[in-house]
Design an enzyme around this catalytic site. Structure first.
Site, PDB file in Angstrom:
ATOM      1  N   GLY A  41      24.076  29.329  15.547  1.00  0.00           N
ATOM      2  CA  GLY A  41      23.369  30.205  14.422  1.00  0.00           C
ATOM      3  C   GLY A  41      24.525  31.088  13.988  1.00  0.00           C
ATOM      4  CB  ALA A  56      19.789  31.309  17.523  1.00  0.00           C
ATOM      5  CD  GLU A  97      23.290  24.838  17.050  1.00  0.00           C
ATOM      6  OE1 GLU A  97      24.594  24.407  17.530  1.00  0.00           O
ATOM      7  OE2 GLU A  97      23.219  25.784  16.037  1.00  0.00           O
ATOM      8  CD  GLU A 104      23.468  26.958  11.520  1.00  0.00           C
ATOM      9  OE1 GLU A 104      22.472  27.673  12.329  1.00  0.00           O
ATOM     10  OE2 GLU A 104      23.138  25.702  11.419  1.00  0.00           O
TER      11      GLU A 104
HETATM   12  N1  DAK Z   1      20.839  33.469  23.608  1.00  0.00           N
HETATM   13  C1  DAK Z   1      20.562  34.434  24.583  1.00  0.00           C
HETATM   14  N2  DAK Z   1      21.358  35.137  25.480  1.00  0.00           N
HETATM   15  C2  DAK Z   1      22.673  34.851  25.472  1.00  0.00           C
HETATM   16  C3  DAK Z   1      23.308  34.064  24.728  1.00  0.00           C
HETATM   17  C4  DAK Z   1      22.294  33.157  23.585  1.00  0.00           C
HETATM   18  N3  DAK Z   1      22.752  32.325  22.699  1.00  0.00           N
HETATM   19  N4  DAK Z   1      24.493  33.495  24.905  1.00  0.00           N
HETATM   20  C5  DAK Z   1      24.846  34.398  25.960  1.00  0.00           C
HETATM   21  N5  DAK Z   1      23.624  34.901  26.177  1.00  0.00           N
HETATM   22  C6  DAK Z   1      23.592  36.187  27.531  1.00  0.00           C
HETATM   23  C7  DAK Z   1      23.699  35.195  28.882  1.00  0.00           C
HETATM   24  O1  DAK Z   1      22.423  34.733  29.147  1.00  0.00           O
HETATM   25  C8  DAK Z   1      24.266  36.469  29.675  1.00  0.00           C
HETATM   26  O2  DAK Z   1      22.967  37.350  29.931  1.00  0.00           O
HETATM   27  P1  DAK Z   1      22.935  37.935  31.693  1.00  0.00           P
HETATM   28  O3  DAK Z   1      22.984  36.688  32.453  1.00  0.00           O
HETATM   29  O4  DAK Z   1      24.190  38.693  31.624  1.00  0.00           O
HETATM   30  O5  DAK Z   1      21.632  38.688  31.564  1.00  0.00           O
HETATM   31  C9  DAK Z   1      24.947  37.089  28.550  1.00  0.00           C
HETATM   32  O6  DAK Z   1      24.713  36.814  27.300  1.00  0.00           O
HETATM   33  C10 DAK Z   1      26.595  36.966  29.017  1.00  0.00           C
HETATM   34  O7  DAK Z   1      26.703  35.436  28.832  1.00  0.00           O
HETATM   35  P2  DAK Z   1      27.493  34.540  30.050  1.00  0.00           P
HETATM   36  O8  DAK Z   1      27.516  35.017  31.323  1.00  0.00           O
HETATM   37  O9  DAK Z   1      26.991  33.158  29.845  1.00  0.00           O
HETATM   38  O10 DAK Z   1      29.043  34.663  29.477  1.00  0.00           O
HETATM   39  P3  DAK Z   1      30.075  33.611  29.817  1.00  0.00           P
HETATM   40  O11 DAK Z   1      31.267  34.224  29.234  1.00  0.00           O
HETATM   41  O12 DAK Z   1      30.101  32.898  31.138  1.00  0.00           O
HETATM   42  O13 DAK Z   1      29.807  32.408  28.559  1.00  0.00           O
HETATM   43  C11 DAK Z   1      29.055  31.269  26.634  1.00  0.00           C
HETATM   44  C12 DAK Z   1      29.624  32.356  27.282  1.00  0.00           C
HETATM   45  C13 DAK Z   1      29.134  31.630  25.122  1.00  0.00           C
HETATM   46  C14 DAK Z   1      29.926  30.184  26.844  1.00  0.00           C
HETATM   47  C15 DAK Z   1      27.433  31.051  27.306  1.00  0.00           C
HETATM   48  O14 DAK Z   1      27.045  32.394  27.187  1.00  0.00           O
HETATM   49  C16 DAK Z   1      26.708  30.244  26.303  1.00  0.00           C
HETATM   50  O15 DAK Z   1      26.989  28.990  26.447  1.00  0.00           O
HETATM   51  N6  DAK Z   1      25.895  30.765  25.473  1.00  0.00           N
HETATM   52  C17 DAK Z   1      24.880  29.991  24.758  1.00  0.00           C
HETATM   53  C18 DAK Z   1      25.485  29.235  23.602  1.00  0.00           C
HETATM   54  C19 DAK Z   1      24.716  28.796  22.717  1.00  0.00           C
HETATM   55  O16 DAK Z   1      24.083  27.457  23.067  1.00  0.00           O
HETATM   56  N7  DAK Z   1      24.444  28.997  21.385  1.00  0.00           N
HETATM   57  C20 DAK Z   1      23.633  28.054  20.632  1.00  0.00           C
HETATM   58  C21 DAK Z   1      22.366  28.677  20.503  1.00  0.00           C
HETATM   59  S1  DAK Z   1      21.415  27.606  19.364  1.00  0.00           S
HETATM   60  C22 DAK Z   1      17.326  29.378  13.127  1.00  0.00           C
HETATM   61  C23 DAK Z   1      18.561  29.599  12.902  1.00  0.00           C
HETATM   62  C24 DAK Z   1      19.781  29.299  13.526  1.00  0.00           C
HETATM   63  C25 DAK Z   1      19.509  28.834  14.637  1.00  0.00           C
HETATM   64  C26 DAK Z   1      18.146  28.816  15.148  1.00  0.00           C
HETATM   65  C27 DAK Z   1      17.016  29.090  14.646  1.00  0.00           C
HETATM   66  N8  DAK Z   1      16.138  29.873  12.582  1.00  0.00           N
HETATM   67  C28 DAK Z   1      16.403  30.388  11.053  1.00  0.00           C
HETATM   68  C29 DAK Z   1      14.944  29.791  12.583  1.00  0.00           C
HETATM   69  C30 DAK Z   1      20.578  28.412  15.750  1.00  0.00           C
HETATM   70  C31 DAK Z   1      20.648  28.106  17.052  1.00  0.00           C
HETATM   71  C32 DAK Z   1      21.469  28.620  17.965  1.00  0.00           C
HETATM   72  O17 DAK Z   1      22.273  29.349  17.764  1.00  0.00           O
END
Ligand code: DAK
Length: 258
Positions: free
Chosen positions: A109, A66, A132, A112
């Site tokens: 997400g 997400a 998460e 999911e």
């Molecule tokens: N959100 C926003 N931006 C993101 C992102 C994300 N999840 N993942 C990556 N980006 C952005 C980065 O900020 C970066 O932006 P700039 O700095 O270039 O502006 C760009 O994408 C490239 O990312 P990285 O530079 O970080 O790329 P790397 O290859 O170095 O790393 C990575 C890739 C996947 C390891 C890293 O980007 C990362 O850790 N990303 C976050 C992963 C994460 O924690 N995802 C889980 C989020 S929690 C809901 C339903 C479901 C959910 C919530 C609510 N409702 C129904 C209300 C689910 C929650 C989640 O998914």
């Protein structure tokens, strides 16, 4: 249907394709994207020209979860009032087969979303995970539930608690994905599978999906009663007559979904 700003869609050979399209943020799922995906699924669920739906990322990733920037400002009440989980629930109500084609990251997400699909084809180097916990939260759109049903309690807890990424090989070994293929073949192989399924009798496809889903949450007895009713129901269809007559007449059936 709203304008599609976050996804690309097209249909070919009875297969509707939804491609996540926010490459600058690794296809992070913002609310608009979730709504666009859902509305497309629901539109195609009613469209006779689409038999199977494929959800895919781009060449690099499926999606990195997400959109954290969008979520960061949320609080319990804003989430309750937004009630977007209700939209995620509706993905499971789609009657047609949905196949996820995964390459690269499939996190949070996005995992999911993939688990809400019916089948998953993954690149050999795809990475799945629920990070998460690293953000001080937890999965909220079925992650703890669906992963546990697939892997069992202890294994699911380990992945959910550590937030580590699961390889496609581990996902395959644990029944999380259907098959793994070379990265460059993921979309092609998924489309092959989708086209094959799209040729099957449409009513049988949906009744089988309903019956299999019923077996997940109900007792064997209840699920078998449900299966039997669906079996009986198919005998009211033109396709049952067509399928059986075609066998007897030694020709290919021409199914119409009626
Ligand atoms: N959100 C926003 N931006 C993101 C992102 C994300 N999840 N993942 C990556 N980006 C952005 C980065 O900020 C970066 O932006 P700039 O700095 O270039 O502006 C760009 O994408 C490239 O990312 P990285 O530079 O970080 O790329 P790397 O290859 O170095 O790393 C990575 C890739 C996947 C390891 C890293 O980007 C990362 O850790 N990303 C976050 C992963 C994460 O924690 N995802 C889980 C989020 S929690 C809901 C339903 C479901 C959910 C919530 C609510 N409702 C129904 C209300 C689910 C929650 C989640 O998914």
């Amino acid at each position: 249907m709203v304008n599609k700003e976050t996804i690309k869609t097209w249909a070919e050979d009875g297969v509707g394709v939804i491609q996540l399209n926010r490459p600058k943020v690794l296809n992070a799922l913002n609310r608009r994207m979730v709504t666009e995906i859902l509305l497309t699924l629901e539109e195609w669920d009613k469209d006779d020209s689409v038999a199977v739906i494929v959800v895919t990322g781009n060449y690099k990733v499926f999606a990195a979860g997400a959109d954290i920037d969008e979520m960061a400002g949320d609080d319990s009440i804003s989430l309750e009032l937004l009630n977007q989980f209700a939209e995620w629930d509706r993905i499971a109500w789609v009657k047609k087969p949905i196949i996820a084609a995964i390459n690269g990251y499939c996190l949070g997400g996005a995992f999911e979303l993939a688990l809400s699909c019916d089948l998953i084809v993954a690149a050999e180097d795809a990475q799945f995970g629920f990070p998460e916990i690293n953000l001080g939260v937890m999965p909220g759109a079925g992650g703890t539930v669906r992963l546990t049903k697939l892997m069992g309690r202890a294994k699911a807890l380990e992945w959910l608690w550590t937030g580590e990424y699961m390889s496609a090989k581990t996902a395959l070994e644990n029944g999380v994905v259907n098959r793994t293929v070379a990265r460059e073949l993921v979309f092609e192989e998924t489309m092959k599978l989708a086209r094959k399924i799209a040729k099957q009798a449409p009513l049988s496809l949906r009744m089988i999906k309903e019956s299999v889903n019923k077996s997940v949450d109900h007792s064997t007895y209840e699920a078998m009663q449900f299966e039997r009713k669906n079996f009986y129901m198919l005998f009211s269809s033109e396709d049952q007559k067509e399928g059986m007559n075609a066998f007897i007449e030694k020709r290919k059936p021409n199914f119409k979904g009626k």
